[in-house]
Every structure is written in structure tokens, then in C-alpha cells.
Enzyme design. Structure first.
Site, short mmCIF file in Angstrom:
data_model
loop_
_atom_site.label_atom_id
_atom_site.label_comp_id
_atom_site.label_asym_id
_atom_site.label_seq_id
_atom_site.Cartn_x
_atom_site.Cartn_y
_atom_site.Cartn_z
N LYS A 8 26.52 35.15 43.91
CA LYS A 8 27.02 36.50 43.62
C LYS A 8 26.63 36.88 42.20
CE LYS A 8 30.53 35.12 40.70
NZ LYS A 8 30.47 35.36 39.24
N ASP A 134 37.30 32.27 42.39
CA ASP A 134 36.19 32.98 43.03
C ASP A 134 35.98 32.56 44.49
OD1 ASP A 134 35.60 34.33 40.73
OD2 ASP A 134 33.70 33.31 40.34
O1 C5P Z 1 39.43 29.16 39.11
P1 C5P Z 1 38.29 28.48 38.40
O2 C5P Z 1 38.45 26.99 38.35
O3 C5P Z 1 36.96 28.88 38.94
O4 C5P Z 1 38.31 29.01 36.91
C1 C5P Z 1 37.69 28.33 35.86
C2 C5P Z 1 38.32 28.69 34.54
O5 C5P Z 1 38.05 30.06 34.23
C3 C5P Z 1 39.84 28.60 34.51
O6 C5P Z 1 40.24 27.31 34.16
C4 C5P Z 1 40.20 29.62 33.45
O7 C5P Z 1 40.05 29.04 32.18
C5 C5P Z 1 39.15 30.68 33.59
N1 C5P Z 1 39.59 31.85 34.39
C6 C5P Z 1 40.53 32.73 33.86
N2 C5P Z 1 40.94 33.81 34.59
C7 C5P Z 1 40.42 34.06 35.82
C8 C5P Z 1 39.45 33.19 36.37
C9 C5P Z 1 39.06 32.09 35.63
O8 C5P Z 1 41.00 32.53 32.73
N3 C5P Z 1 40.84 35.13 36.48
#
Ligand code: C5P
Length: 284
Positions: A8, A134
Site C-alpha cells: 500500500k 495496518d
Molecule cells: O501496530 P504496529 O505494530 O504496526 O505499529 C508500529 C508502531 O508504530 C507502534 O509501536 C507505534 O509506535 C507506532 N504507531 C502509532 N500510532 C498508530 C500506528 C502505529 O504510534 N496509529
């Protein structure tokens, strides 16, 4: 069985604030692109096995595919660790690029293993949410508005198809770092940046861009170069490091890709993928 896991880009990404759970409140528009990894799922006796031709890609329990398999195994009511299945991952989506490769791999594994082990839709959605902000998007695909952590989803009408030039600098950016830089960058404290962002109409803003460019000026240079090449939009994708440029015509995209390639940057040309195509192609 082979399944495709598409990448994406984020056509826009607004960071609205900090949430109580430590994540950021987002308003983003996801757009699927044709670039994809391929997962080959096979019956194979013994403990679950993950292989990947790319040595940079972790093929152990830390890989989101592995974690997706463990969740589907449990959701299917089975005990212990998953077994009797192997997955080979053919990696084409660059890592640490803001293209959602790991999340898309996870969603593809959830879909495929749910079918194999007869897991219903609700546990698949719950597992997607648990695996990453995501991941739920990749169960949907196409052009989708994401609110909250980016996981409350509202499908949008398909915009016109476009050619996508991806420019990949020779370094990656971790999502966690990018959000940390955003917090320290103090966008609200810089009225010039804030005003510029607020007065731009249309969906074409990425609030992570300025803090990431402050650490990696090369990303800013790539965005400018894509604009000079005539891109209708040039932005960083997600938390970077990939930059994309949109072009209505393939020959203009090809020309821009050639102009931007250098010893330290890789470029590739792909195209946007609408929801219907995504859902057809991701399922087979
Ligand atoms: O959910 P995921 O593990 O993909 O997210 C990775 C990092 O990105 C999280 O640990 C966080 O620090 C940051 N993040 C965030 N807010 C979001 C998505 C991701 O702060 N909405």
C-alpha cells in the site's frame, strides 16, 4: 496454494493526537498498489515452517506470518504450536519502507490459513487488529479511509487509476522511530508548518514527512525531484522511507523512474489497484 500480499501507499496521513494506549490517532487514506509478495502454502509434516529467499527477512517467530499462523491455529481450537503447514515467502515489497509489507503478509497468511483450518470471519478480524494497526486494512484493500489507529475503516470510491513511481533510498525507517520523531518535532509548536498543512486542500498531506525529512534530507530531495518530473502528487508513504509519485501516463512514470534512479536509490514503477481487483487477486 499461492496468495498475493499487495503493498500500500498512504495518499494522506494526518496525525491528530496521542491516544491513551500509546498509539497515535490517525486519519489516513490507504491505497493498494500492484507490487506484491507471494506466499506459497504447502502441507508439510512436522512443526510450522517459514522460509524466505531474502536473508534480510526474519523467518522466525518474530515474523508476522508466524504470529498470524499461531493465532489461526488457536482460533481453530487446536492446542500447542501450529504444524503440518509450511509457508514460503517470496519478498518483493521493500522492508522498513512504509509500504505495509509485513502487515500485508500477515493478512494474507490469516486469510489463507483461516480457509485451510476453517476459522470464521470474526476471529480473523480480531487477530488482524491484534497483529498491527495496518493489518485490518489488508483484509479490505483498494482505497480506504482509516481512522483511530488507522484500523477503523471506511471504504472510499475508487479514484482514477494512476501509475506509481516508487523511489527507495538506501536506508529504511522504523515506524516506531518516525512516530517518536513526530512527537519530538513539535509540529504544533511550529506555526509555519502547521499553517501550511492546514491550508492545503485535498487529501495530500503526510504529517510524518517533515519530522522524517528532518532526519533524512534525502527523502525531501526525492519528493522535490518527483514534483519536478511532473508527478500529480509526490509524498513519503506512511512512515517512510519510500517516496511515491503519481502519474496519469505510464511513459511519464517510466521517464521519472529513470531520471530518479541513482547508485543510492532504487526506483520501480507499479500502479494503483482498486478494491475489486485487490479482492479478486489477493484471494487466488
Ligand atoms: O501496530 P504496529 O505494530 O504496526 O505499529 C508500529 C508502531 O508504530 C507502534 O509501536 C507505534 O509506535 C507506532 N504507531 C502509532 N500510532 C498508530 C500506528 C502505529 O504510534 N496509529
Amino acid at each position: 496454494m499461492r496468495v498475493r500480499a499487495f503493498a500500500k501507499i498512504n495518499l494522506s496521513l494526518r496525525v491528530l493526537g496521542m491516544r491513551a494506549d500509546g498509539y497515535h490517532e490517525l486519519r489516513t487514506i490507504f491505497q493498494s498498489i500492484a507490487l506484491h509478495d507471494t506466499l506459497t502454502i504447502r502441507a508439510s509434516r512436522g512443526p510450522f515452517r517459514l522460509t524466505c529467499g531474502d536473508p534480510a527477512c526474519p523467518a522466525d517467530e518474530t515474523n508476522l506470518i508466524w504470529r498470524a499462523a499461531a493465532r489461526m491455529w488457536t482460533a481453530a481450537g487446536r492446542r500447542g504450536a501450529p504444524r503440518d503447514v509450511s509457508i514460503d515467502l517470496e519478498k518483493r515489497i521493500p522492508m522498513q519502507a512504509g509500504l505495509g509489507g509485513g502487515s500485508s503478509n500477515a493478512a494474507a497468511a490469516l486469510r489463507a490459513l483461516a480457509r485451510r483450518w476453517r476459522v470464521g470471519e470474526a476471529p480473523v478480524r480480531a487477530a488482524a487488529r491484534a497483529l498491527g494497526a495496518d493489518v485490518p486494512y489488508f483484509l479490505e484493500g483498494g482505497t480506504v479511509l482509516g481512522l483511530e489507529r488507522g484500523d477503523r475503516l471506511f471504504p472510499l470510491i475508487d479514484p482514477p487509476a494512476a501509475w506509481v513511481v516508487l523511489v527507495l533510498p538506501g536506508f529504511g525507517v522504523s515506524t516506531k522511530d518516525a512516530f517518536g520523531w513526530f512527537d519530538r518535532f513539535g509540529v504544533a509548536a511550529d506555526p509555519r508548518v502547521r499553517r501550511e498543512a492546514d491550508t492545503q486542500v485535498g487529501p495530500y498531506i503526510n504529517d510524518l514527512e517533515a519530522p522524517v525529512v528532518a532526519r533524512h534530507p534525502e527523502i525531501g530531495r526525492i519528493i522535490s525531484a518527483l514534483s519536478r518530473q511532473g508527478a500529480s502528487q509526490a509524498s513519503m508513504s506512511g512512515s517512510g522511507s519510500a517516496v511515491f509519485g503519481l502519474f496519469p501516463l505510464r511513459r511519464d512514470a517510466d521517464r521519472a523512474a529513470k531520471a530518479l534512479a541513482s547508485a543510492s536509490r532504487r526506483t520501480l514503477v507499479t500502479k494503483t489497484l482498486n478494491r475489486q481487483k485487490y479482492q479478486t487477486l489477493a484471494a487466488t
